[in-house]
Design an enzyme around this catalytic site. Structure first.
Site, PDB file in Angstrom:
ATOM      1  N   SER A  11      48.740  23.069  17.613  1.00  0.00           N
ATOM      2  CA  SER A  11      48.983  23.163  19.058  1.00  0.00           C
ATOM      3  C   SER A  11      48.556  21.895  19.796  1.00  0.00           C
ATOM      4  O   SER A  11      48.675  21.802  21.003  1.00  0.00           O
ATOM      5  CB  SER A  11      48.225  24.367  19.638  1.00  0.00           C
ATOM      6  N   ASN A  99      37.325  31.136  20.160  1.00  0.00           N
ATOM      7  CA  ASN A  99      37.936  32.193  20.985  1.00  0.00           C
ATOM      8  C   ASN A  99      37.390  32.220  22.410  1.00  0.00           C
ATOM      9  O   ASN A  99      38.147  32.367  23.366  1.00  0.00           O
ATOM     10  CB  ASN A  99      37.744  33.566  20.324  1.00  0.00           C
ATOM     11  N   THR A 144      74.160  37.727  58.494  1.00  0.00           N
ATOM     12  CA  THR A 144      73.920  38.816  57.544  1.00  0.00           C
ATOM     13  C   THR A 144      75.180  38.837  56.698  1.00  0.00           C
ATOM     14  O   THR A 144      76.278  38.579  57.216  1.00  0.00           O
ATOM     15  CB  THR A 144      73.720  40.176  58.245  1.00  0.00           C
ATOM     16  N   HIS A 145      75.050  39.106  55.423  1.00  0.00           N
ATOM     17  CA  HIS A 145      76.195  39.100  54.485  1.00  0.00           C
ATOM     18  C   HIS A 145      76.957  37.774  54.520  1.00  0.00           C
ATOM     19  O   HIS A 145      78.170  37.739  54.300  1.00  0.00           O
ATOM     20  CB  HIS A 145      77.171  40.234  54.810  1.00  0.00           C
ATOM     21  N   SER A 266      79.371  11.941  42.418  1.00  0.00           N
ATOM     22  CA  SER A 266      80.089  12.456  41.265  1.00  0.00           C
ATOM     23  C   SER A 266      80.586  11.259  40.466  1.00  0.00           C
ATOM     24  O   SER A 266      80.892  10.214  41.031  1.00  0.00           O
ATOM     25  CB  SER A 266      81.261  13.304  41.730  1.00  0.00           C
ATOM     26  N   LYS A 272      81.988  12.533  46.860  1.00  0.00           N
ATOM     27  CA  LYS A 272      81.036  13.630  46.738  1.00  0.00           C
ATOM     28  C   LYS A 272      79.590  13.232  47.039  1.00  0.00           C
ATOM     29  O   LYS A 272      79.149  12.156  46.703  1.00  0.00           O
ATOM     30  CB  LYS A 272      81.092  14.212  45.311  1.00  0.00           C
ATOM     31  N   ASN A 274      76.595  15.464  46.194  1.00  0.00           N
ATOM     32  CA  ASN A 274      76.212  16.769  45.654  1.00  0.00           C
ATOM     33  C   ASN A 274      74.723  17.068  45.874  1.00  0.00           C
ATOM     34  O   ASN A 274      73.883  16.202  45.647  1.00  0.00           O
ATOM     35  CB  ASN A 274      76.523  16.819  44.156  1.00  0.00           C
ATOM     36  N   GLU A 279      70.190  22.407  43.894  1.00  0.00           N
ATOM     37  CA  GLU A 279      70.800  23.217  42.836  1.00  0.00           C
ATOM     38  C   GLU A 279      69.885  23.327  41.619  1.00  0.00           C
ATOM     39  O   GLU A 279      69.751  24.390  41.019  1.00  0.00           O
ATOM     40  CB  GLU A 279      72.135  22.594  42.412  1.00  0.00           C
ATOM     41  N   TYR A 306      40.669  38.887  19.935  1.00  0.00           N
ATOM     42  CA  TYR A 306      41.518  37.692  19.859  1.00  0.00           C
ATOM     43  C   TYR A 306      42.553  37.826  18.737  1.00  0.00           C
ATOM     44  O   TYR A 306      42.248  38.282  17.641  1.00  0.00           O
ATOM     45  CB  TYR A 306      40.669  36.432  19.613  1.00  0.00           C
ATOM     46  N   GLN A 311      47.717  31.923  21.451  1.00  0.00           N
ATOM     47  CA  GLN A 311      47.971  30.485  21.551  1.00  0.00           C
ATOM     48  C   GLN A 311      49.320  30.216  22.232  1.00  0.00           C
ATOM     49  O   GLN A 311      49.547  29.137  22.778  1.00  0.00           O
ATOM     50  CB  GLN A 311      47.952  29.874  20.141  1.00  0.00           C
ATOM     51  N   LYS A 314      50.287  28.905  26.245  1.00  0.00           N
ATOM     52  CA  LYS A 314      50.131  27.597  26.883  1.00  0.00           C
ATOM     53  C   LYS A 314      51.416  26.898  27.309  1.00  0.00           C
ATOM     54  O   LYS A 314      51.541  26.471  28.452  1.00  0.00           O
ATOM     55  CB  LYS A 314      49.340  26.663  25.961  1.00  0.00           C
TER      56      LYS A 314
HETATM   57  N1  ARG Z   1      44.151  27.184  19.536  1.00  0.00           N
HETATM   58  C1  ARG Z   1      43.749  28.532  19.755  1.00  0.00           C
HETATM   59  C2  ARG Z   1      44.395  29.119  21.026  1.00  0.00           C
HETATM   60  O1  ARG Z   1      44.952  28.405  21.729  1.00  0.00           O
HETATM   61  C3  ARG Z   1      42.286  28.634  19.946  1.00  0.00           C
HETATM   62  C4  ARG Z   1      41.541  28.821  18.708  1.00  0.00           C
HETATM   63  C5  ARG Z   1      41.824  30.114  18.107  1.00  0.00           C
HETATM   64  N2  ARG Z   1      40.808  30.616  17.262  1.00  0.00           N
HETATM   65  C6  ARG Z   1      41.030  30.930  16.021  1.00  0.00           C
HETATM   66  N3  ARG Z   1      40.109  31.502  15.386  1.00  0.00           N
HETATM   67  N4  ARG Z   1      42.159  30.689  15.422  1.00  0.00           N
HETATM   68  O2  ARG Z   1      44.320  30.288  21.267  1.00  0.00           O
END
Ligand code: ARG
Length: 451
Positions: A11, A99, A144-145, A266, A272, A274, A279, A306, A311, A314
């Site tokens: 991640s 966690n 309206t409408h 355009s 144009k 735009n 949009e 957990y 994860q 994010k």
């Molecule tokens: N990267 C994990 C998250 O975003 C945090 C760590 C997770 N802990 C684990 N024991 N795998 O949630």
């Protein structure tokens, strides 16, 4: 694409964005460990200095990012080993788990982002308010409408968006509350077997309280859902405004001209202009709704405590934050720079058909005609005017009187101005109500109104 299956869990490419929060959490944690004698004060100081150096490295771009270390937590911790030595660095993670660490990172991030979001919403509110204040008497067609209905003040129309955004602010502030509890001390799920001082940590990190249940603390992402939900609602409002700008700036309406910066040409039609920004804002609402659905789905059915599914909280959040902040900024600029074509707006607002209700009200209030009857008279008059291809307000007195003997020359005092002035009810479009509403809006924005 990498064929190494371990890349699936990585991640770092997105959670590196949490480096400041992660380091702030670790610094507070190290100080607490030192203060409690869980590690020595000297070790704590060493760790804090090492973490500060790492923060500088990241900001200066010299930090050695290592995808094989998966996430931001492991990247920072491994580097700490290199910077201050394994002996001391190895003590930072005492009485902590990734966690509760990621939970604190996310809460800190959200808190910051809420502040930034509210600031940008206010910026747009300010732009709308300024535009309203600089056109206090302009009358436009109210719809309206998407049918011309009754004349309203331009300022009244803009203030409607001001109030939508005001409700958005309340919702964003509410997500701050959801994130405002310190989870450290929860450990992996059950709490930690060390004499930690959670209150100290809360104070260090600016949380007003500590979480009440360690299992809930490490698996709670309600505050993330709340941000998505507030953002979805805010984008919905912006998308409505976008739609109005698209319509208003079209040749058919010609009510506003968007500034050069917010239109594109355009590639094949040279004439144009735009409204691509409006949009795109309307279109980007889709992805923000999508991220709300995604996080709700990620959380659904997760057993305590957990689970790695978390994860997945994010990328959607970051994208929603980026999309919303950018959209708010674009709207502020678009509103600030657009040109209001007062003449075509006033002309449209003066169109007689929109005064049909006022004609009926005139028969009721000044001539004592029952409303239903007055309504019928004006409906027939209106069809008559349309069939002759003349404006409802351009008929002669004889023509009016043919439809009802109650009409007299006073009928010619019914105008767009008299129509808005008559709506002198709190929350209505009469100029004196709107100027009061403008002052109230100024106050809500926290800037003194000019009396
Ligand atoms: N990267 C994990 C998250 O975003 C945090 C760590 C997770 N802990 C684990 N024991 N795998 O949630």
């Amino acid at each position: 694409m990498s064929t190494d299956p371990s890349s699936y869990t990585v991640s770092i490419q997105y959670d590196r964005r949490l480096y400041r929060q992660d380091i702030a959490g670790s610094i507070a944690h190290a100080r607490m460990l030192g203060k409690q004698g869980i590690i020595t004060e000297g070790e704590a100081l060493n760790i804090v200095e090492g973490l500060e150096q790492i923060r500088t490295e990241i900001e200066e771009g010299s930090f050695p990012w290592r995808p094989e270390l998966e996430d931001i937590h492991m990247n920072v911790e491994r580097r700490l080993h290199e910077v201050i030595g394994t002996e001391t660095a190895g003590k930072l993670h005492t009485a902590r788990s990734r966690n509760d660490q990621i939970s604190v990172d996310m809460r800190l991030y959200l808190r910051e982002v809420v502040g930034e979001t509210v600031g940008k919403v206010r910026g747009l509110q300010g732009a709308l308010l300024e535009l309203a204040e600089s056109n206090p008497e302009l009358i436009i067609p109210g719809y309206t409408h998407v049918q011309r209905a009754q004349p309203v003040l331009f300022a009244h129309h803009l203030l409607a968006y001001f109030h939508m955004l005001q409700r958005d602010i309340r919702r964003f502030e509410y997500c701050h509350e959801g994130a405002d509890a310190l989870p450290l001390g929860s450990g992996a799920l059950a709490g930690v077997p060390y004499p930690v001082d959670r209150q100290f940590l809360a104070t260090e990190l600016g949380f007003s309280k500590t979480t009440s249940n360690s299992m809930d603390a490490v698996s709670d992402r309600d505050f993330v859902v709340e941000y998505h939900s507030a953002a979805a609602m805010c984008m919905m409002h912006l998308s409505r405004l976008a739609e109005e700008l698209v319509l208003w700036s079209s040749q058919e309406f010609g009510y506003v001209t968007l500034s050069e910066e917010y239109v594109t040409g355009s590639s094949i039609m040279p004439q144009k202009r735009n409204p691509d920004y409006a949009e795109l804002a309307r279109g980007k609402t889709g992805r923000v709704y999508g991220h709300l659905m995604a996080i709700l789905t990620v959380l659904k059915g997760l057993p305590l405590a957990y689970n790695r599914d978390l994860q997945e909280d994010k990328e959607g959040l970051f994208d929603t934050v980026d999309t919303l902040l950018a959209t708010l900024e674009v709207f502020r600029g678009m509103i600030n720079t657009m040109q209001v074509n007062a003449e075509s707006l006033s002309k449209a607002a003066a169109q007689g058909q929109m005064l049909a209700t006022d004609l009926a009200d005139y028969l009721v209030t000044r001539k004592g005609v029952p409303f239903r009857e007055a309504h019928g008279v004006v409906a027939r008059l209106s069809s008559y005017a349309i069939s002759r291809n003349v404006d409802l307000m351009d008929l002669t007195l004889e023509e009016y009187q043919k439809h009802s003997p109650a009409f007299d020359e006073e009928v010619f005092s019914v105008t767009a101005e008299s129509s808005v002035a008559a709506r002198d009810v709190q929350g209505g479009t009469a100029p004196q109500q709107v100027s009061r509403a403008l002052l109230e809006a100024r106050k809500l924005l926290g800037q003194a109104g000019e009396e």
